[in-house]
Design a protein around this motif. Structure first.
Motif, PDB file in Angstrom:
ATOM      1  N   ARG A  63      -9.013  17.156 -10.877  1.00  0.00           N
ATOM      2  CA  ARG A  63      -9.925  18.301 -10.926  1.00  0.00           C
ATOM      3  C   ARG A  63     -10.971  18.016 -11.994  1.00  0.00           C
ATOM      4  NH1 ARG A  63      -6.867  23.880 -10.043  1.00  0.00           N
ATOM      5  NH2 ARG A  63      -9.048  24.468 -10.064  1.00  0.00           N
ATOM      6  N   SER A  74     -20.518  22.678  -9.840  1.00  0.00           N
ATOM      7  CA  SER A  74     -19.440  22.996  -8.914  1.00  0.00           C
ATOM      8  C   SER A  74     -18.211  22.175  -9.271  1.00  0.00           C
ATOM      9  CB  SER A  74     -19.843  22.658  -7.475  1.00  0.00           C
ATOM     10  OG  SER A  74     -20.958  23.404  -7.086  1.00  0.00           O
ATOM     11  N   GLU A  75     -17.031  22.785  -9.160  1.00  0.00           N
ATOM     12  CA  GLU A  75     -15.787  22.063  -9.417  1.00  0.00           C
ATOM     13  C   GLU A  75     -15.561  21.044  -8.309  1.00  0.00           C
ATOM     14  OE1 GLU A  75     -11.162  23.041 -10.469  1.00  0.00           O
ATOM     15  OE2 GLU A  75     -12.201  24.393  -9.110  1.00  0.00           O
ATOM     16  N   ARG A  76     -15.086  19.861  -8.701  1.00  0.00           N
ATOM     17  CA  ARG A  76     -14.730  18.828  -7.727  1.00  0.00           C
ATOM     18  C   ARG A  76     -13.227  18.640  -7.761  1.00  0.00           C
ATOM     19  NH1 ARG A  76     -18.588  14.826  -6.555  1.00  0.00           N
ATOM     20  NH2 ARG A  76     -17.092  14.328  -4.934  1.00  0.00           N
ATOM     21  N   ARG A 124     -14.290  19.731 -13.870  1.00  0.00           N
ATOM     22  CA  ARG A 124     -14.979  21.013 -14.050  1.00  0.00           C
ATOM     23  C   ARG A 124     -15.914  20.971 -15.252  1.00  0.00           C
ATOM     24  NH1 ARG A 124     -10.310  25.451 -14.025  1.00  0.00           N
ATOM     25  NH2 ARG A 124      -9.192  23.849 -15.148  1.00  0.00           N
ATOM     26  N   SER A 125     -17.039  21.672 -15.093  1.00  0.00           N
ATOM     27  CA  SER A 125     -17.978  21.833 -16.195  1.00  0.00           C
ATOM     28  C   SER A 125     -18.826  23.070 -15.920  1.00  0.00           C
ATOM     29  CB  SER A 125     -18.876  20.602 -16.323  1.00  0.00           C
ATOM     30  OG  SER A 125     -19.709  20.716 -17.455  1.00  0.00           O
TER      31      SER A 125
END
Length: 95
Positions: free
Chosen positions: A73, A80-82, A75-76
């Motif tokens: 995962r 968008s979260e990958r 996130r930033s």
């Protein structure tokens, strides 16, 4: 005596630059538009329950207790979260 033995076993892992778990997953997070490094991005292997953040150059390294398939995962804030399938040990570049 038990505390002393536990300290002897844990301290070498904390002081060494080698992974204590034996399975390393590394990679680099890049901005999809500019192609430049993305520092401070949260990265997390969900199955191994280990995480960290990318450095100033966008690179990260996670020491995992188990090898095999996992989910990364990324996130930033403002992105968008990958969620990506990965294999540990291994490496990846995320844009």
């Amino acid at each position: 005596m038990k505390r002393f033995v536990a300290c002897i076993l844990v301290i070498p892992c904390l002081l060494s630059h080698t992974p204590c778990f034996g399975h390393t997953f590394s990679g680099r997070v890049l901005d999809a538009e500019s192609g430049g490094p993305a520092p401070g991005v949260a990265v997390y292997l969900t199955g191994n329950r280990v995480g960290g953040a990318s450095g100033g150059d966008g690179r990260f390294t996670l020491d995992a207790p188990r090898a095999g398939r996992d989910t990364l995962r990324v996130r930033s804030i403002g992105y968008s979260e990958r969620i990506l399938p990965v294999t540990v040990p291994g490496s990846i570049t995320v844009r």
